[in-house]
Design an enzyme around this catalytic site. Sequence first.
Site, short mmCIF file in Angstrom:
data_model
loop_
_atom_site.label_atom_id
_atom_site.label_comp_id
_atom_site.label_asym_id
_atom_site.label_seq_id
_atom_site.Cartn_x
_atom_site.Cartn_y
_atom_site.Cartn_z
N TYR A 1 -9.14 5.55 7.28
CA TYR A 1 -9.27 5.97 8.68
C TYR A 1 -10.30 7.10 8.69
O TYR A 1 -10.06 8.16 8.11
CB TYR A 1 -7.94 6.49 9.21
CG TYR A 1 -6.90 5.41 9.48
CD1 TYR A 1 -6.14 4.86 8.44
CD2 TYR A 1 -6.68 4.94 10.77
CE1 TYR A 1 -5.20 3.88 8.69
CE2 TYR A 1 -5.72 3.95 11.03
CZ TYR A 1 -4.99 3.43 9.99
OH TYR A 1 -4.05 2.45 10.23
N HIS B 1 0.86 -1.19 0.00
CA HIS B 1 0.00 0.00 0.00
C HIS B 1 0.89 1.24 0.00
O HIS B 1 1.78 1.36 0.84
CB HIS B 1 -0.91 0.01 1.23
CG HIS B 1 -2.08 -0.92 1.09
ND1 HIS B 1 -3.20 -0.82 1.88
CD2 HIS B 1 -2.31 -1.94 0.24
CE1 HIS B 1 -4.07 -1.75 1.52
NE2 HIS B 1 -3.55 -2.45 0.53
N LYS C 1 1.22 0.04 15.07
CA LYS C 1 2.63 -0.01 15.48
C LYS C 1 3.03 -1.21 16.33
O LYS C 1 4.22 -1.53 16.43
CB LYS C 1 2.97 1.27 16.28
CG LYS C 1 3.13 2.49 15.43
CD LYS C 1 4.44 2.46 14.66
CE LYS C 1 4.40 3.32 13.45
NZ LYS C 1 4.40 2.65 12.18
N TYR D 1 4.12 6.50 10.14
CA TYR D 1 3.27 5.34 9.79
C TYR D 1 4.06 4.32 8.98
O TYR D 1 4.02 3.12 9.25
CB TYR D 1 2.04 5.81 9.01
CG TYR D 1 0.96 4.75 8.90
CD1 TYR D 1 -0.22 4.86 9.64
CD2 TYR D 1 1.10 3.65 8.06
CE1 TYR D 1 -1.23 3.91 9.55
CE2 TYR D 1 0.11 2.68 7.97
CZ TYR D 1 -1.05 2.82 8.71
OH TYR D 1 -2.04 1.86 8.62
N PRO E 1 -4.11 0.50 18.78
CA PRO E 1 -3.82 0.02 17.42
C PRO E 1 -3.93 1.08 16.31
O PRO E 1 -3.60 0.78 15.16
CB PRO E 1 -4.85 -1.09 17.20
CG PRO E 1 -5.92 -0.85 18.19
CD PRO E 1 -5.32 -0.12 19.34
#
Length: 391
Positions: A201, A72, A298, A384, A294
């Site tokens: 998200y 991704h 990580k 991220y 979560p």
Amino acid sequence: MRTEVAIIGAGPAGLLLSHLLAQDGIESVVLETRSRAYVESRIRAGILESSTVDLLDAHGLAERLHAESHEHRGIYLQWPGERHHLDFVDLVGRSVRVYGQTELTKDLGRARDAAGQQFVYEISDTAVHDIETDRPYVTFTRDGEAGIRLDADVVVGCDGSFGVSRTAIPERVRQTWERTYPYAWLGVLADVAPSTDELIYAWHPDGFALHSMRSPTVSRLYLQVDPGTAIDDWSDDRIWSALAARLGHGQDGWELTPGPITDKSVLPMRSFVMQPMRHGRLFLAGDAAHIVPPTGAKGLNLAVADVGLLAPALAGLLRKRDATLADAYSDNALRRVWRCTHFSWWMTTMLHTTGDPFDAQLQRSQLTWVSSSSAAAQGLAENYAGLPIGF
Ligand code: FAD
Ligand code: PHB
């Protein structure tokens, strides 16, 4: 029984550590309370950052990962009426991979089988002894036989958030930091093709939602719920309609396709850090020493990063009688742990509704900033997609 390194816990941290140690010619025994089938089917993480993939690659563990995982380039951030793509490759030159923790655990298990690794599954009463001496040992019960003893040069606690090894570090040297968030996640696994190419998200006045995935035919989705939520209060229909509302079904023609739910659970949201991560001959790695909510994806990656630091430190200590890296392990690991703890808290507080209208305005402002300023987006992307292991 005697070995060089007694590893408590056969999660990703314990399995990876036994593999890396074996590559340096160091013998270990892995002790685990659960059965192997249980450990390999426990549904948890899904995102591997680039440094995790690099480390697995460097140690010959990524063949199936490359064949079956999906790269991704970034994520979508959204709120009602808006959806923005953050392209990590454009922003920081790194991507992430979608690969279930279940699959990684199986790969690690198979690699250990091929090397003849000694595992002891389904134990109880694990206890760690004499860590302030050069002859630490672990005791446990197996098949009704109590007090089985495993002697070692070093004990490593990879026993996760409910493990016992962290409590073996004396209270006089132990320091902990903790935050419990006033929300939880209801997570579902569904036999349906993901309705998105990359993770979404979503901030929404009803609460956060996340659309993730495991494969082209399996979706993983989460809803923010109250911490005391009973799973029976959430029928499949209620889950899909909440997901549709929060993920923006109908927004700009986007549709969420529902499907059969095969797994449902409620997860608490907690940050926890303990130091030191080493005392005497006991070292801690992964969730045994720290827990992140979560939202930043990580936890698994931090466990891998700890092991990436710990394996060479133990090789130095046991093979070269050089304690430099072992002495530096706790400080080195904690530097990254606190970075990831901050990032996970930051993502969590940006995306979860609290019921406070002032918080909601700050969150909307932050989301707009992260989605429109490349400086802000780079900060999210860098964290991220993952900082280098030695950060
Ligand atoms: P664990 O995987 O917890 O392994 C510890 C092992 O020790 C277990 O097998 C346990 O049975 C065993 N054990 C416990 N006590 C004892 C004992 N006394 N004696 C012997 N054995 C013992 N992280 C990410 O990076 N990305 C994500 O997308 C992500 N999503 C997540 C989603 C969910 C729903 C959850 C729950 C977690 C998620 N995480 C994610 C976090 C990630 O799963 C954990 O951080 C990771 O499993 C940590 O690995 P570990 O090996 O340290 O601990
Ligand atoms: C998951 O796929 O389980 C997942 C993905 C991203 C997260 C958390 C969980 O932030």
